[in-house]
Scaffold this motif. Structure first.
Motif, short mmCIF file in Angstrom:
data_model
loop_
_atom_site.label_atom_id
_atom_site.label_comp_id
_atom_site.label_asym_id
_atom_site.label_seq_id
_atom_site.Cartn_x
_atom_site.Cartn_y
_atom_site.Cartn_z
N MET A 135 1.83 -1.41 -14.31
CA MET A 135 0.82 -0.93 -13.25
C MET A 135 -0.10 -2.60 -13.46
O MET A 135 -0.67 -1.67 -13.97
CB MET A 135 0.47 0.30 -13.43
CG MET A 135 1.32 1.49 -13.89
SD MET A 135 2.55 1.77 -12.99
CE MET A 135 2.19 2.46 -10.73
N ASN A 136 -0.56 -3.18 -12.07
CA ASN A 136 -1.09 -3.74 -12.10
C ASN A 136 -2.30 -4.03 -10.64
O ASN A 136 -3.27 -4.66 -10.63
CB ASN A 136 -0.81 -4.69 -12.91
CG ASN A 136 -2.41 -5.93 -12.87
OD1 ASN A 136 -2.98 -5.88 -13.68
ND2 ASN A 136 -1.45 -7.68 -12.03
N LEU A 137 -2.01 -2.89 -10.03
CA LEU A 137 -2.37 -1.88 -8.93
C LEU A 137 -4.03 -0.94 -9.17
O LEU A 137 -3.25 -0.19 -9.99
CB LEU A 137 -1.78 -2.29 -8.14
CG LEU A 137 -1.08 -3.83 -7.89
CD1 LEU A 137 0.09 -3.21 -6.22
CD2 LEU A 137 -1.36 -4.58 -7.02
N ARG A 138 -4.90 -0.65 -8.75
CA ARG A 138 -5.56 0.30 -8.22
C ARG A 138 -4.95 1.78 -7.61
O ARG A 138 -4.00 1.67 -7.11
CB ARG A 138 -6.87 -0.49 -7.37
CG ARG A 138 -7.68 -1.27 -8.00
CD ARG A 138 -8.39 -1.93 -7.14
NE ARG A 138 -7.88 -1.95 -5.23
CZ ARG A 138 -7.03 -3.17 -5.86
NH1 ARG A 138 -6.97 -4.33 -5.84
NH2 ARG A 138 -6.77 -3.27 -4.55
N GLY A 156 1.50 -7.54 -7.05
CA GLY A 156 2.03 -8.42 -6.14
C GLY A 156 0.54 -9.08 -5.27
O GLY A 156 -0.48 -8.63 -5.62
N PRO A 157 0.93 -10.28 -4.57
CA PRO A 157 0.43 -10.56 -3.25
C PRO A 157 0.08 -9.25 -2.93
O PRO A 157 -1.61 -10.18 -2.20
CB PRO A 157 1.12 -11.71 -3.19
CG PRO A 157 2.56 -11.78 -2.71
CD PRO A 157 2.31 -11.03 -4.47
N ALA A 158 0.42 -9.00 -2.19
CA ALA A 158 0.06 -7.94 -1.17
C ALA A 158 -1.33 -7.09 -1.92
O ALA A 158 -2.07 -6.11 -0.92
CB ALA A 158 1.41 -6.88 -0.71
N ASP A 159 -0.91 -6.67 -2.72
CA ASP A 159 -2.67 -6.07 -3.36
C ASP A 159 -2.58 -4.63 -3.28
O ASP A 159 -3.27 -4.02 -2.25
CB ASP A 159 -3.57 -6.70 -3.50
CG ASP A 159 -4.76 -6.45 -4.35
OD1 ASP A 159 -4.31 -6.31 -5.88
OD2 ASP A 159 -6.05 -6.53 -4.16
N GLY A 160 -1.57 -4.21 -2.66
CA GLY A 160 -1.48 -2.49 -2.27
C GLY A 160 -2.12 -1.52 -3.34
O GLY A 160 -1.79 -1.17 -4.43
N GLU A 161 -2.84 -0.61 -2.94
CA GLU A 161 -3.14 0.50 -3.61
C GLU A 161 -2.56 1.75 -3.44
O GLU A 161 -1.20 1.79 -2.33
CB GLU A 161 -4.66 0.45 -3.01
CG GLU A 161 -5.70 -0.41 -3.20
CD GLU A 161 -7.18 -0.08 -2.91
OE1 GLU A 161 -6.98 1.34 -2.10
OE2 GLU A 161 -7.57 -0.44 -3.32
N SER A 162 -2.84 3.05 -4.47
CA SER A 162 -2.47 4.23 -4.46
C SER A 162 -1.08 4.16 -4.44
O SER A 162 -0.30 5.04 -3.05
CB SER A 162 -3.25 5.13 -2.99
OG SER A 162 -4.21 5.00 -3.46
N ALA A 163 -0.32 3.08 -5.26
CA ALA A 163 1.07 3.69 -5.26
C ALA A 163 2.21 4.80 -5.07
O ALA A 163 3.43 4.87 -4.20
CB ALA A 163 1.78 3.03 -6.19
N LEU A 164 1.56 6.21 -5.67
CA LEU A 164 2.64 6.83 -6.44
C LEU A 164 1.76 8.38 -6.08
O LEU A 164 1.61 9.10 -6.10
CB LEU A 164 2.51 7.15 -7.37
CG LEU A 164 3.71 6.09 -7.60
CD1 LEU A 164 3.65 5.72 -9.32
CD2 LEU A 164 5.42 7.18 -7.41
N GLU A 212 0.92 -1.53 -0.36
CA GLU A 212 0.00 0.30 0.53
C GLU A 212 0.99 1.60 0.07
O GLU A 212 1.64 1.52 0.26
CB GLU A 212 -0.73 -0.31 1.86
CG GLU A 212 -2.06 1.24 1.25
CD GLU A 212 -2.93 0.29 0.38
OE1 GLU A 212 -4.02 1.94 0.38
OE2 GLU A 212 -3.47 -0.54 0.13
N ARG A 213 0.29 2.13 -0.82
CA ARG A 213 1.16 3.14 -0.92
C ARG A 213 2.50 3.44 -0.94
O ARG A 213 3.70 3.79 -0.22
CB ARG A 213 0.92 4.26 0.38
CG ARG A 213 -0.65 4.72 0.49
CD ARG A 213 -0.73 5.87 1.28
NE ARG A 213 -2.06 6.24 1.22
CZ ARG A 213 -2.50 7.41 2.16
NH1 ARG A 213 -1.87 7.96 2.69
NH2 ARG A 213 -3.64 7.18 1.77
N ALA A 214 3.31 2.73 -1.78
CA ALA A 214 4.39 1.85 -2.00
C ALA A 214 5.44 3.41 -1.89
O ALA A 214 6.95 3.13 -1.47
CB ALA A 214 4.82 0.86 -2.99
N LEU A 215 4.79 4.37 -2.98
CA LEU A 215 6.32 5.13 -3.18
C LEU A 215 5.64 6.79 -2.92
O LEU A 215 5.68 7.34 -3.32
CB LEU A 215 6.80 5.37 -4.41
CG LEU A 215 7.79 3.92 -5.01
CD1 LEU A 215 8.71 4.33 -6.43
CD2 LEU A 215 8.95 3.65 -3.75
#
Length: 298
Positions: A68-71, A47-55, A29-32
């Protein structure tokens, strides 16, 4: 994962510090979140953590060659360049509430890909996104293909569009101040309730074109489909072709010069219509005053 720091130094003074994220995979979630002055190159957001809002809340960055494969990856972004990047079907609502973003050579595949953004450039890209580009302003669109969309360009303001190929439904509804050139649309119910739209050197195929529009102008265009241009105000057609256009101009004020044949014209309110041939002219005296419209067959 720790980014690489790149510094620009002149006369022993650090002028710029730039973070570089290269060949990494992020799924949290919110990786960057909130990064600034960065380059993201050849990274996967999956990936499996399926985190949102990366940037989310990021600014002054360049993302290139990414997957980009996450929401919701690019929300509240400011001053960014995104290039050669794939946003998959799972990448829903990719860009919302952004300002100053350049998108080029990308694939946008998730629903609701752009919303409430401003100062957006989209070039050399392919789109398959229902509800694409809603409530955005100050747009520059060039060399783009929209393979499929419903309600694209809803409530868009101040847009310049060149060489757009689009297949969809209900496009450009409630738009304002839009210029379109060299484009090809296959879309029903386009330009409803628009104001101050000009289309040049383009092909528009689809039924019920331009209803309830105001100051809609088409120049050197080909128009294909039933019942176009009804309930329009200040409609202008210059040197256009109309194919399979029956029951045209109903309850509209219009100035039109048409090459070739119009299948039929029904109850225009006022103005002048000139064509090479008109198959049928319908005036219902209890509905309109036909003396207010001049119809000329060359």
């Amino acid at each position: 994962m720790t980014p690489i720091f790149a510094m620009v130094i002149f006369n022993n003074v650090v002028l710029e510090v730039q973070m570089e994220y290269i060949n990494q995979t992020y799924d949290q979630e919110r990786a960057l979140y909130g990064i600034k002055n960065a380059v993201i190159d050849n990274c996967r957001f999956d990936g499996p953590a399926d985190g949102e809002s990366a940037l989310k809340e990021a600014s002054d960055f360049e993302a290139r060659n990414c997957y980009m494969n996450l929401r919701y990856p690019f929300w509240h972004v400011t001053n960014a360049k995104i290039s050669n990047t794939v946003m998959t079907e799972n990448c829903r609502a990719a860009l919302w509430y952004d300002k100053g973003v350049e998108i080029s050579d990308c694939k946008l595949g998730g629903i609701k890909a752009l919303r409430e953004c401003e100062e957006i450039s989209l070039k050399n890209s392919t789109v398959k996104s229902p509800e694409f580009i809603w409530k955005c302003r100050n747009l520059n669109i060039e060399n783009v293909t929209i393979e499929e969309s419903e309600y694209p360009f809803f409530e868009v303001t101040d847009a310049k569009i060149k060489n757009l190929t689009m297949k969809g439904k209900y496009s450009f509804q409630y738009g304002n101040n839009i210029e379109i050139v060299d484009s090809h649309f296959d879309t029903k119910d386009a330009f409803w309730h628009t104001k101050n739209v000009t289309v040049k050197d383009s092909i528009i195929k689809g039924e019920y074109l331009g209803w309830y529009s105001e100051n809609l102008t088409l120049i050197n265009c080909k128009i294909i489909g039933t019942q176009p241009f009804c309930y329009c105000k200040n409609l202008i057609l210059e040197n256009c072709e109309m194919e399979d256009c029956d029951l045209s101009f109903e309850r509209s004020s219009v100035q039109a010069t048409v090459k070739g044949k119009i299948v039929s014209v029904k109850n225009p309110l006022s103005g002048k219509i000139t064509a090479d041939d008109i198959g049928q002219i319908i005036f219902e005296d209890e509905i309109v005053d036909k003396s207010k419209t001049q119809i000329l067959i060359r």
